[in-house]
Every structure is written in C-alpha cells, then in structure tokens.
Design an enzyme around this catalytic site. Structure first.
Site, mmCIF file in Angstrom:
data_model
loop_
_atom_site.group_PDB
_atom_site.id
_atom_site.type_symbol
_atom_site.label_atom_id
_atom_site.label_comp_id
_atom_site.label_asym_id
_atom_site.label_seq_id
_atom_site.Cartn_x
_atom_site.Cartn_y
_atom_site.Cartn_z
ATOM 1 N N GLU A 110 9.853 4.068 62.843
ATOM 2 C CA GLU A 110 10.042 3.418 61.534
ATOM 3 C C GLU A 110 9.679 1.927 61.503
ATOM 4 O O GLU A 110 10.452 1.102 61.015
ATOM 5 C CB GLU A 110 11.493 3.607 61.080
ATOM 6 C CG GLU A 110 11.892 5.067 60.971
ATOM 7 C CD GLU A 110 13.330 5.273 60.486
ATOM 8 O OE1 GLU A 110 14.088 4.295 60.392
ATOM 9 O OE2 GLU A 110 13.679 6.422 60.197
ATOM 10 N N ASN A 166 6.655 7.455 65.220
ATOM 11 C CA ASN A 166 7.406 8.345 64.321
ATOM 12 C C ASN A 166 7.852 7.583 63.075
ATOM 13 O O ASN A 166 8.325 6.442 63.178
ATOM 14 C CB ASN A 166 8.633 8.859 65.084
ATOM 15 C CG ASN A 166 9.389 9.971 64.383
ATOM 16 O OD1 ASN A 166 8.793 10.985 64.005
ATOM 17 N ND2 ASN A 166 10.688 9.803 64.213
ATOM 18 N N HIS A 172 11.749 14.242 55.760
ATOM 19 C CA HIS A 172 13.037 14.388 55.062
ATOM 20 C C HIS A 172 12.736 14.493 53.563
ATOM 21 O O HIS A 172 12.309 13.507 52.954
ATOM 22 C CB HIS A 172 13.928 13.158 55.310
ATOM 23 C CG HIS A 172 14.333 12.993 56.739
ATOM 24 N ND1 HIS A 172 15.157 13.884 57.377
ATOM 25 C CD2 HIS A 172 14.039 12.038 57.657
ATOM 26 C CE1 HIS A 172 15.364 13.493 58.628
ATOM 27 N NE2 HIS A 172 14.683 12.376 58.821
ATOM 28 N N GLU A 183 11.641 15.746 62.051
ATOM 29 C CA GLU A 183 13.034 15.679 61.572
ATOM 30 C C GLU A 183 13.191 16.455 60.268
ATOM 31 O O GLU A 183 13.900 16.029 59.349
ATOM 32 C CB GLU A 183 13.462 14.217 61.370
ATOM 33 C CG GLU A 183 13.295 13.361 62.615
ATOM 34 C CD GLU A 183 13.776 11.925 62.437
ATOM 35 O OE1 GLU A 183 14.453 11.618 61.431
ATOM 36 O OE2 GLU A 183 13.467 11.100 63.314
ATOM 37 N N ASP A 226 14.079 18.285 57.112
ATOM 38 C CA ASP A 226 15.154 18.850 56.295
ATOM 39 C C ASP A 226 14.721 18.746 54.842
ATOM 40 O O ASP A 226 14.005 17.819 54.460
ATOM 41 C CB ASP A 226 16.535 18.218 56.558
ATOM 42 C CG ASP A 226 16.573 16.701 56.478
ATOM 43 O OD1 ASP A 226 15.648 16.092 55.896
ATOM 44 O OD2 ASP A 226 17.559 16.107 56.969
#
Ligand code: XIL
Length: 448
Positions: free
Chosen positions: A157, A199, A235, A264, A266
C-alpha cells in the site's frame, strides 16, 4: 504391470471400494475442494489465517480441507514481529507456518514494509534511523522465514488513492523515494527463493493509482530491481465493485513479466449477486496465465475484518455459501458424488481400464548463488491422470530443504491427495527448494 499401476492409484483395496460406488471410473472427475480444483488449474487457493483461531476445530477443519496457501492475517506485520526495536517475536507467525507445513500448505508472507501496523517505536522514527530500522527489519524477518515462504508482500500500500498517481505520504516515503526498491533488494538478499511482490488495493482496474504502480514495476524491471509479482488485494463492495476491466488489468501487469496474484479477496453481499462476483474474479485469474493463485481474506464471514458485509465463502457456522459453490465451479471443480458417472458403474470383478494417455513433465529453475527453486509442471496426456510420479534426479551436492504439492521418495516426486487427478491436457505444478546447484534437470513423468 497392470497390477503395479493399480496399486499406484490408491491401493488395490481403496480402488475396489470406489469402483463399487461407481464414481471413480472417470479420470477427470471434478475436484471437490477449492485447493484441489485450483491445483488442477496449476493455481493455489489460499486464505488469511489468524493464529489464535487454529484451535477452533471448525475453523481449522475448513482450512485444512479447502486451502493450500495461507497468509498470516496480522502475525507477520511489523508490530507483531518486532514490538521492541531489535527484539523479534515470531511465536504466532511460527505457529501458522508450522501448521501450514504440517498440512501441505504454502505460505504468503505479509507484509515486510508498510505504513500501517508499525510498532510505536518505528512510528516515532524518521530519516536515516527509520531507513536503517526498515532494512534491518526486512533482513531479520525474511531471514527467519528463509526457505519457507512462497511469496512475500515486500511492500504494501505505498501508493496514494485518488487521481494524483503518486506515492502515499508516510514516514517510510519521507525517508526517500527509493525506499521501495531498497526493501525489495534487501528481501532478495535475505531470501532469494521467495517471490517478491508489491501489494495494494484500489489497483484492481485501470486507474491513476494502478497506472502509477504499473510504471513502478516497469521501471523496476528495466533497472533490474528484483520484483516477481504484484498482489491485487481485491476488497470489493457496492462502493468499490469488481471493475469491468479486472482481467485486462491483471493481464497488462502480467505482460510486464511479473506474476499476478489475488491476495485478499472479499466481496460484500449475499446470494446470487455475491456468487456471480466471486465467479467473475475467479475466471479472470484463470484467464491470465501468470495469475498464480487466489487468496480470500478469511474463512467464515464471522472471521472477516469486515464481518458485517458477510464477504467470504463460508457463513458463520462454517457452511458453504452460494459464493463457495460458484467459486468452486468456476475453478472447474464440483462435488463428485453429485456428478453422474460418465460410464455405467462396474463391479469389482470387471474393473475399468487404467488410463494410458501418460503425462509429461517440464521444469523451470530459479537459481541463485548457493540455492535454487525448481517448479515442475505435470501435464496430463489424452486420458487424464488419477495419480502421477515424476522421476527427477538432483545433482550431487543439492540438498532439498522444502517442497510443496508433492511427496518425495528419493528421486521420485509423486502427487499428494489434491493434485493427482488432472484432466486431459491440463496441468498441475509442484516445487522444491534446495541448496546447491540445479544444473540441467530432466524430469520424466509416469501416469496412472
Ligand atoms: C487487516 C486485518 O484483516 C485486520 O485483522 C487488522 O485489524 C487490520 O488489517 N489490507 C491489508 C491487510 O494488506 O493487512 C489488512 O488486514 C486489510 C487491508
């Protein structure tokens, strides 16, 4: 000859039992779990794991049945691994790594350098003191886990949201724009066998932020800064839906010569809409050759960092949701007991012929001073496989330190439970890490 091959499949007794049930006659019966189905596509399927939940038998039961990659959800972050400067604490992360190794799962390391979840002492540092602390942290943690990590999120990030297309302001960024490449070079020196990833989130489609990451990867590649992969957190919710150019965006990064991974995943929602979104993401990864796998950010909805959005594949009781079934189906899997046999059931006195379409094996080697990782691809011939064995002698002086998705006996590398079945023309991959020099490896494959 015939008898030997039958024994190679599952043992004569086990074969007789499944034949009686009439479901083992097809070599390409659909895989019944996420990990197995992904493996049949040459991918992994992973989840974030919290160490303190491993004692929950529902949690670990699903983990060990469905997943073949794990990411420690918080346990490898800076605040967890170096709570006091120079004093490292690996207990919880080690617990996850040991669990993974005992269950034939690989590990994504997350994350070495990040503006968030820093220990208080690091938050209070700046300039050279912070840069040196970061370098020491990367070296120590990557060295501690050397040989045990499939891929590290080296930097997490680091880019700003919005249209500016620049770096995020942080204490690390203020140590100098080169902090990212310094972290990558330091990680490579500490663990040359791990793939090194950048990432981030909100980089899942083409936008100013992903364009900035793209430019960085292109620059790193042109200057020889070691980077092997880009992670897309993925996400999603109604405010941040799956972008329509998701696959195209993965592909343009892959075209730069890096692997891409969904790290990650979701997706908030429920029912058919959520299920369709998971299927879309899964199909996008499968459509990009260098998309090596998918990790969901938790197991049950109740395990999620945004539990109220019920964004995962299992409900709070651990039951499979529609999103699970859609994901498994998109991976080419399914419940074999619900699939009618493609040939009539046969009695144990007239057993089906053993597939004879064979298999082929190819190997790619990542060699560095003193060690190497070999990734072996097993491709099924015309009849698919139920089981396979690759013969691949290593040169003297090479010592295996770690292997995955395979069991070894001397020079023979065989399938594990979830990757023996390969449909005709499809492949799976296994790997090993060793000290020494690989030289020229010549794998040969036998199928049964
Ligand atoms: C989250 C964890 O899931 C939470 O348990 C923790 O409280 C905060 O961090 N991007 C990342 C992850 O890279 O590390 C974050 O994980 C979610 C967003």
């Amino acid at each position: 000859m015939d008898k030997k091959r039958k024994l190679g499949v599952a043992g004569a007794g086990a074969l007789a039992v499944v034949v009686t049930l009439g479901i083992a006659a097809t070599a390409d019966a659909a895989a019944a779990t996420l990990g197995a189905a992904a493996a049949e596509q040459g991918r992994y399927f992973g989840t974030a794991v919290a160490a303190y939940k491993l004692s929950d038998s529902v949690y670990s039961g699903i983990l060990d049945r469905e997943f073949n990659m794990v990411t420690p959800e918080n346990e490898m972050k800076w605040d967890a691994t170096e709570p006091t400067q120079g004093s490292f604490s690996y207990g919880s992360a080690d617990q996850i790594v040991s669990h993974a190794q005992a269950h034939n799962q690989r590990v994504r390391g997350h994350a070495l350098a990040w503006h968030s979840q820093q220990p208080g002492w690091a938050q209070n540092l700046s300039g050279t003191a912070l840069r040196n602390a970061m370098v020491n942290h990367v070296t120590q943690v990557a060295t501690h886990y050397k040989g045990k990590i499939y891929a590290w999120d080296v930097v997490n990030e680091a880019f700003a949201d919005g249209g500016g297309g620049g770096r995020r302001d942080s204490n690390l960024q203020r140590t100098g724009n080169d902090w990212i490449e310094v972290a990558f070079r330091t990680a490579r020196a500490a663990d040359p066998g791990a793939k090194l990833c950048y990432n981030d989130y909100n980089t899942d489609g083409q936008n100013a932020k992903s364009n900035a990451v793209y430019a960085m990867v292109q620059d790193f590649k042109s200057r020889g800064v070691p980077i092997d992969c880009v992670g897309f957190q993925s996400h999603f919710n109604s405010a941040s839906p799956v972008p329509s150019d998701y696959q195209a965006n993965l592909q343009r990064f892959a075209n730069l010569g890096v692997d891409v991974q969904i790290t990650e995943l979701d997706i908030e929602g429920s029912g058919t809409t959520q299920a369709n979104n998971f299927a879309t993401v899964t199909r996008a990864c499968l459509a990009v050759t260098r998309c090596t796998g998918i990790t969901v950010w938790g197991i049950r909805d109740s395990d999620s960092w945004r539990a109220s959005g019920t964004p995962l594949l299992f409900d709070g009781n651990g039951s499979k949701k529609a999103a699970y079934t859609a994901t498994l189906t998109a991976l080419g899997g399914g419940n074999p007991t619900s699939t009618p046999p493609s040939t009539p059931p046969v009695s144990s006195s007239s057993q089906p012929p053993i597939p004879s379409g064979g298999c082929t094996a190819t190997v790619s080697v990542n060699q560095w001073q003193g060690g190497f990782v070999a990734t072996v691809r097993v491709t099924a011939g015309a009849n698919g496989t139920n089981a396979w064995a690759v013969t691949m002698p290593l040169p003297s002086g090479a010592t295996v330190t770690n292997s995955w998705s395979t069991t070894r006996s001397g020079n023979t590398w065989s399938n594990v439970s979830y990757n023996g079945r390969i449909a005709a023309g499809q492949y799976t991959e296994f790997g090993l890490q060793a000290t020494g020099t690989a030289g020229t490896l010549s794998p040969t494959c036998a199928a049964s």
